[in-house]
Design a protein around this motif. Structure first.
Motif, PDB file in Angstrom:
ATOM      1  N   GLU A 146     -28.590 -14.989 -45.145  1.00  0.00           N
ATOM      2  CA  GLU A 146     -29.318 -14.425 -46.269  1.00  0.00           C
ATOM      3  C   GLU A 146     -30.789 -14.838 -46.161  1.00  0.00           C
ATOM      4  N   PHE A 147     -31.714 -13.928 -46.471  1.00  0.00           N
ATOM      5  CA  PHE A 147     -33.149 -14.212 -46.441  1.00  0.00           C
ATOM      6  C   PHE A 147     -33.727 -13.932 -47.820  1.00  0.00           C
ATOM      7  N   GLU A 148     -34.584 -14.841 -48.257  1.00  0.00           N
ATOM      8  CA  GLU A 148     -35.215 -14.692 -49.563  1.00  0.00           C
ATOM      9  C   GLU A 148     -36.614 -15.312 -49.510  1.00  0.00           C
ATOM     10  N   ILE A 149     -37.570 -14.681 -50.192  1.00  0.00           N
ATOM     11  CA  ILE A 149     -38.920 -15.227 -50.334  1.00  0.00           C
ATOM     12  C   ILE A 149     -39.167 -15.422 -51.826  1.00  0.00           C
ATOM     13  N   THR A 150     -39.607 -16.629 -52.205  1.00  0.00           N
ATOM     14  CA  THR A 150     -39.915 -16.907 -53.606  1.00  0.00           C
ATOM     15  C   THR A 150     -41.339 -17.445 -53.723  1.00  0.00           C
ATOM     16  N   LYS A 151     -41.972 -17.109 -54.860  1.00  0.00           N
ATOM     17  CA  LYS A 151     -43.295 -17.666 -55.163  1.00  0.00           C
ATOM     18  C   LYS A 151     -43.086 -18.949 -55.937  1.00  0.00           C
ATOM     19  N   GLU A 152     -43.762 -19.989 -55.511  1.00  0.00           N
ATOM     20  CA  GLU A 152     -43.588 -21.300 -56.122  1.00  0.00           C
ATOM     21  C   GLU A 152     -44.832 -21.667 -56.933  1.00  0.00           C
ATOM     22  N   PRO A 153     -44.685 -22.476 -57.958  1.00  0.00           N
ATOM     23  CA  PRO A 153     -43.516 -23.262 -58.338  1.00  0.00           C
ATOM     24  C   PRO A 153     -42.566 -22.531 -59.281  1.00  0.00           C
ATOM     25  N   GLU A 154     -42.894 -21.278 -59.645  1.00  0.00           N
ATOM     26  CA  GLU A 154     -42.053 -20.558 -60.615  1.00  0.00           C
ATOM     27  C   GLU A 154     -40.683 -20.204 -60.055  1.00  0.00           C
ATOM     28  N   GLY A 155     -40.606 -20.041 -58.723  1.00  0.00           N
ATOM     29  CA  GLY A 155     -39.350 -19.611 -58.119  1.00  0.00           C
ATOM     30  C   GLY A 155     -39.124 -18.113 -58.258  1.00  0.00           C
ATOM     31  N   GLN A 156     -40.204 -17.359 -58.516  1.00  0.00           N
ATOM     32  CA  GLN A 156     -40.108 -15.902 -58.679  1.00  0.00           C
ATOM     33  C   GLN A 156     -39.724 -15.258 -57.346  1.00  0.00           C
ATOM     34  N   ARG A 157     -38.659 -14.470 -57.359  1.00  0.00           N
ATOM     35  CA  ARG A 157     -38.200 -13.792 -56.148  1.00  0.00           C
ATOM     36  C   ARG A 157     -39.111 -12.603 -55.847  1.00  0.00           C
ATOM     37  N   VAL A 158     -39.630 -12.570 -54.608  1.00  0.00           N
ATOM     38  CA  VAL A 158     -40.479 -11.450 -54.201  1.00  0.00           C
ATOM     39  C   VAL A 158     -39.807 -10.618 -53.118  1.00  0.00           C
ATOM     40  N   PHE A 159     -38.776 -11.183 -52.477  1.00  0.00           N
ATOM     41  CA  PHE A 159     -38.026 -10.449 -51.468  1.00  0.00           C
ATOM     42  C   PHE A 159     -36.630 -11.047 -51.379  1.00  0.00           C
ATOM     43  N   TYR A 160     -35.634 -10.153 -51.171  1.00  0.00           N
ATOM     44  CA  TYR A 160     -34.264 -10.638 -50.988  1.00  0.00           C
ATOM     45  C   TYR A 160     -33.503  -9.703 -50.052  1.00  0.00           C
ATOM     46  N   GLN A 161     -32.825 -10.300 -49.089  1.00  0.00           N
ATOM     47  CA  GLN A 161     -31.942  -9.558 -48.184  1.00  0.00           C
ATOM     48  C   GLN A 161     -30.553 -10.168 -48.318  1.00  0.00           C
ATOM     49  N   GLN A 162     -29.595  -9.359 -48.745  1.00  0.00           N
ATOM     50  CA  GLN A 162     -28.228  -9.845 -48.896  1.00  0.00           C
ATOM     51  C   GLN A 162     -27.705 -10.375 -47.563  1.00  0.00           C
ATOM     52  N   PRO A 163     -26.730 -11.286 -47.629  1.00  0.00           N
ATOM     53  CA  PRO A 163     -26.179 -11.852 -46.388  1.00  0.00           C
ATOM     54  C   PRO A 163     -25.674 -10.763 -45.454  1.00  0.00           C
ATOM     55  N   LYS A 164     -26.086 -10.854 -44.198  1.00  0.00           N
ATOM     56  CA  LYS A 164     -25.610  -9.915 -43.190  1.00  0.00           C
ATOM     57  C   LYS A 164     -25.741 -10.566 -41.817  1.00  0.00           C
ATOM     58  N   LYS A 165     -24.998 -10.033 -40.863  1.00  0.00           N
ATOM     59  CA  LYS A 165     -25.076 -10.513 -39.490  1.00  0.00           C
ATOM     60  C   LYS A 165     -26.229  -9.799 -38.791  1.00  0.00           C
ATOM     61  N   VAL A 166     -27.037 -10.590 -38.109  1.00  0.00           N
ATOM     62  CA  VAL A 166     -28.176 -10.043 -37.363  1.00  0.00           C
ATOM     63  C   VAL A 166     -27.841 -10.210 -35.882  1.00  0.00           C
ATOM     64  N   LYS A 167     -27.219  -9.184 -35.319  1.00  0.00           N
ATOM     65  CA  LYS A 167     -26.679  -9.265 -33.954  1.00  0.00           C
ATOM     66  C   LYS A 167     -27.760  -9.405 -32.879  1.00  0.00           C
ATOM     67  N   ASN A 168     -28.950  -8.835 -33.100  1.00  0.00           N
ATOM     68  CA  ASN A 168     -29.992  -8.927 -32.066  1.00  0.00           C
ATOM     69  C   ASN A 168     -30.792 -10.234 -32.146  1.00  0.00           C
ATOM     70  N   GLY A 169     -30.563 -11.038 -33.192  1.00  0.00           N
ATOM     71  CA  GLY A 169     -31.225 -12.340 -33.296  1.00  0.00           C
ATOM     72  C   GLY A 169     -32.608 -12.307 -33.907  1.00  0.00           C
ATOM     73  N   THR A 170     -33.054 -11.145 -34.383  1.00  0.00           N
ATOM     74  CA  THR A 170     -34.379 -11.037 -35.012  1.00  0.00           C
ATOM     75  C   THR A 170     -34.272 -10.242 -36.303  1.00  0.00           C
ATOM     76  N   PHE A 171     -34.690 -10.874 -37.397  1.00  0.00           N
ATOM     77  CA  PHE A 171     -34.734 -10.187 -38.685  1.00  0.00           C
ATOM     78  C   PHE A 171     -36.201 -10.060 -39.078  1.00  0.00           C
ATOM     79  N   ASP A 172     -36.622  -8.851 -39.452  1.00  0.00           N
ATOM     80  CA  ASP A 172     -37.994  -8.686 -39.928  1.00  0.00           C
ATOM     81  C   ASP A 172     -38.020  -7.752 -41.117  1.00  0.00           C
ATOM     82  N   SER A 173     -38.995  -7.988 -41.973  1.00  0.00           N
ATOM     83  CA  SER A 173     -39.149  -7.161 -43.165  1.00  0.00           C
ATOM     84  C   SER A 173     -40.604  -7.199 -43.611  1.00  0.00           C
ATOM     85  N   MET A 174     -41.026  -6.147 -44.284  1.00  0.00           N
ATOM     86  CA  MET A 174     -42.396  -6.051 -44.787  1.00  0.00           C
ATOM     87  C   MET A 174     -42.416  -6.441 -46.262  1.00  0.00           C
TER      88      MET A 174
END
Length: 201
Positions: free
Chosen positions: A99-127
Motif C-alpha cells: 500500500e502507498f500513501e502520502i500525507t501532509k504533516e503534522p496534520e496527517g492529511q491524506r493527499v494520495f492513496y493507493q490500495q494494497p496491490k502487487k507490483v509485479k514489475n517492481g516499480t510503482f509510480d504516480s502523479m
C-alpha cells in the motif's frame, strides 16, 4: 655563442618540464568535484532508501513540468505536479500486496492513496499535484498488507520549503587559483635563472 644557446635550451627544458605537470595537478584537484553521484556505496546511508521488511525501496520524485528529468528525494524545491516513483531493489516485495500513501504533516492529511496491490514489475509510480496542498512537510508511507498483518515504514520529504543544495565550486576555484599562482611562481623563477643575452658586435 653555442654555450649561451645550450644554457637557453636547458632553461627552456626546465620550464616545459614544470609546466607539463600543471594539467596533472589540475585534474587531480578537479577529481573530487567530478566524483559525486546520487547513490553511494551499498552500506552508505541514503535518505532516499528505506527498508520494508527485508527489502529496500528507493524513492525518487520528478517535477517534469518544472525541472525536467532532475531527481529529488528528501527535498522537492518547487510546488507542482510531481511524479513519485518507488523502486523495489529486491524481488520478494513483488509477490506481496503493498500500500502507498502520502500525507501532509503534522496534520496527517491524506493527499494520495493507493490500495494494497502487487507490483509485479517492481516499480510503482504516480502523479501528485502538490499545488493543491501547498508547501510543507510530507510523509511517504509504504506498507506491506497481508490479511490482518501490516508492516509500515515512512520516508519524510518536504515540498516547496527549501532549495536543493547546489554544486559547490569552491574547491574547483581554489584549485584553479593555486595552479595559477604555481604557474606564475614557476615562470618568475625561470625568468630569474635565464642568463642575460649580450649582443655580439
Amino acid at each position: 655563442m653555442s654555450n649561451s644557446i645550450n644554457k637557453l635550451k636547458k632553461v627552456a627544458y626546465k620550464r616545459i618540464r614544470w609546466l607539463g605537470l600543471l594539467p596533472v595537478v589540475f585534474w587531480v584537484g578537479l577529481m573530487p568535484t567530478i566524483a559525486q553521484a546520487h547513490r553511494g556505496a551499498p552500506d552508505e546511508a541514503d535518505a532516499c532508501v528505506t527498508r520494508v521488511g527485508f527489502e529496500r525501496v528507493h524513492f525518487t520524485a520528478y517535477t517534469p513540468t518544472l525541472s525536467g528529468d532532475r531527481e529529488y528525494c528528501s527535498i522537492i524545491p518547487e510546488i507542482g505536479p510531481t511524479n513519485l516513483v518507488f523502486d523495489y531493489e529486491g524481488k520478494s516485495l513483488r509477490n506481496v500486496s503493498v500500500e502507498f500513501e502520502i500525507t501532509k504533516e503534522p496534520e496527517g492529511q491524506r493527499v494520495f492513496y493507493q490500495q494494497p496491490k502487487k507490483v509485479k514489475n517492481g516499480t510503482f509510480d504516480s502523479m501528485v499535484d502538490f499545488s493543491q496542498y501547498g508547501a510543507g512537510n510530507y510523509l511517504a508511507h509504504i506498507a506491506i498488507v497481508d490479511k490482518d498483518k501490516r508492516l509500515d515504514t515512512h520516508i519524510p520529504f518536504s515540498v516547496g520549503l527549501e532549495s536543493v543544495p547546489g554544486k559547490n565550486y569552491t574547491p574547483l576555484l581554489i584549485t584553479i587559483a593555486s595552479l595559477s599562482l604555481l604557474a606564475y611562481g614557476l615562470f618568475r623563477a625561470a625568468l630569474k635563472h635565464t642568463p642575460e643575452q649580450n649582443p655580439e658586435a
